[in-house]
Design a protein around this motif. Structure first.
Motif, short mmCIF file in Angstrom:
data_model
loop_
_atom_site.label_atom_id
_atom_site.label_comp_id
_atom_site.label_asym_id
_atom_site.label_seq_id
_atom_site.Cartn_x
_atom_site.Cartn_y
_atom_site.Cartn_z
N ASP A 164 0.89 -1.01 0.10
CA ASP A 164 -0.10 -0.14 -0.20
C ASP A 164 0.94 1.26 0.05
OD1 ASP A 164 -2.12 -1.41 0.19
OD2 ASP A 164 -2.73 -1.30 2.08
N ALA A 205 0.88 4.02 -2.78
CA ALA A 205 0.42 5.50 -2.50
C ALA A 205 1.62 6.36 -2.95
CB ALA A 205 0.20 5.67 -0.99
N ASP A 260 -0.95 11.52 -1.45
CA ASP A 260 -1.60 12.01 -0.60
C ASP A 260 -0.68 11.54 0.72
OD1 ASP A 260 -3.53 11.91 1.48
OD2 ASP A 260 -4.95 10.90 0.36
N ARG A 298 -1.67 12.27 3.67
CA ARG A 298 -2.28 11.69 4.99
C ARG A 298 -2.62 10.23 4.90
NH1 ARG A 298 -7.39 15.60 6.17
NH2 ARG A 298 -7.65 13.95 7.78
N LYS A 299 -2.67 9.69 3.60
CA LYS A 299 -2.82 8.33 3.52
C LYS A 299 -1.61 7.63 3.70
CE LYS A 299 -5.48 6.45 -0.12
NZ LYS A 299 -5.92 6.04 -1.61
N ALA A 307 -1.18 7.34 7.26
CA ALA A 307 -2.07 6.29 8.06
C ALA A 307 -1.48 5.17 8.02
CB ALA A 307 -3.59 6.51 7.41
N HIS A 308 -1.02 4.83 6.62
CA HIS A 308 -0.41 3.29 6.60
C HIS A 308 0.89 3.08 7.61
CE1 HIS A 308 -2.99 2.61 3.32
NE2 HIS A 308 -2.28 3.20 2.20
N CYS A 352 6.40 12.39 6.38
CA CYS A 352 4.80 12.70 5.87
C CYS A 352 4.43 13.80 6.51
CB CYS A 352 4.02 11.61 6.50
SG CYS A 352 4.35 9.82 5.94
N PRO A 367 -9.43 5.15 11.55
CA PRO A 367 -10.10 5.67 10.51
C PRO A 367 -11.57 5.71 10.86
CG PRO A 367 -9.41 3.30 10.08
CD PRO A 367 -9.04 3.72 11.35
#
Lengths: 151, 137
Positions: A59, A63, A70, A72-73, A76-77, A104, B70
């Motif tokens: 992922d 990304a 992105d 933020r994505k 998050a990972h 990030c 999330p």
């Protein structure tokens, strides 16, 4: 190889994992949760970590490969990766994740990309070493011995 | 495999616990620790699932909730749960975070905050506290 020799190898390998910073005290906490009612707990939780890590690495690569990243994505990972590595005591993976999250926050694509390569490297190392440790534990049990505990 | 040396945990009451965390490694770890303590626990993956579960009538004495998740994060879910009249002891857990984030999470209605991963000694202390003050929760 007899049980004593296997157990000595287990101690040496485990000690090197701690000495070289691959594992921290959290791994000892996992070992302490393993008992007769939960004999494969460490293997199960580390296997979950392996599964999740491989998905997260894919992922992350996807990304970071987008024309517009992105962050933020990505963050998050990395947050997920940091959480699970911290929970199993994979200290060196966790430390790279901490640096990764800083990049990030700065929206620094180059820094993130370098951290992805580092975290892949550290993950591959700790995975290979933990797999060796688990194989050794199986050999000890197959030879009629019991897996020691690190104090 | 060899068993670890560990003192048994004696609780006077049956404590019901909810674990809210999107990371399944973290959930597995905390659920196993709770199972070792012989405590009945449920797990959900984010704050919205926790709020939905409580809206459907589930009641807990103790809730462990992650900060970053999330769908609905820990502070949002904690605020909502408190506004719904939840009296459970709510324990926020997170990896290293900024003091301001921690303060915001506490202000949402936490009783206490711990850095992840939660140690077994911290868990035992929390369970004893809830056990000793069960009528408050």
């Amino acid at each position: 190889m007899d049980v004593n020799q296997l157990q000595r190898r287990w101690f040496d390998l485990t000690a090197s994992l701690f000495r070289e910073g691959f594992l921290d005290d959290q791994y000892t906490q996992l070992q302490q949760l393993q008992d007769e009612s939960n004999p494969d707990f460490v293997f199960e939780v580390v296997s979950l970590f392996f599964d999740d890590s491989e998905r997260l690495l894919n992922d992350l690569a996807t990304a970071l490969d987008q024309p517009v990243v992105d962050f933020r994505k990505v963050d998050a990972h990395v947050h997920q990766f940091k959480g699970s590595s911290s929970s199993i005591g994979a200290q060196r993976v966790k430390n790279v994740c901490i640096a990764f999250r800083n990049y990030c926050e700065e929206n620094n694509r180059e820094g993130c990309w370098r951290c992805l390569q580092q975290v892949k490297h550290e993950y591959a190392l700790v995975k290979s070493k933990l797999e060796s440790l688990f194989r050794l534990e199986q050999e000890i049990v197959a030879a009629g011995g019991s897996v020691p505990m690190m104090e | 495999m060899m068993a670890a040396t560990k003192a048994p945990l004696y609780l006077n009451n049956e404590i019901s616990v909810l674990v809210v965390d999107d990371n399944r490694v973290n959930r597995k770890l905390l659920m196993t620790m709770l199972s070792w303590a012989k405590v009945k626990a449920q797990e959900v993956e984010n704050g919205k699932e926790a709020v939905d579960l409580i809206s459907s009538g589930a009641r807990f004495h103790l809730i462990f909730i992650d900060m970053e998740m999330p769908v609905m994060d820990g502070p949002q879910a904690t605020t909502l749960m408190r506004s719904m009249g939840v009296h459970a002891r709510i324990v926020g857990v997170s990896g290293n975070c900024r003091d301001s984030d921690k303060a915001q999470f506490m202000a949402a209605g936490l009783n206490e905050f711990h850095t992840k991963p939660l140690s077994r000694s911290a868990l035992v202390e929390i369970l004893h506290h809830v056990d000793d003050n069960i009528d408050n929760y």
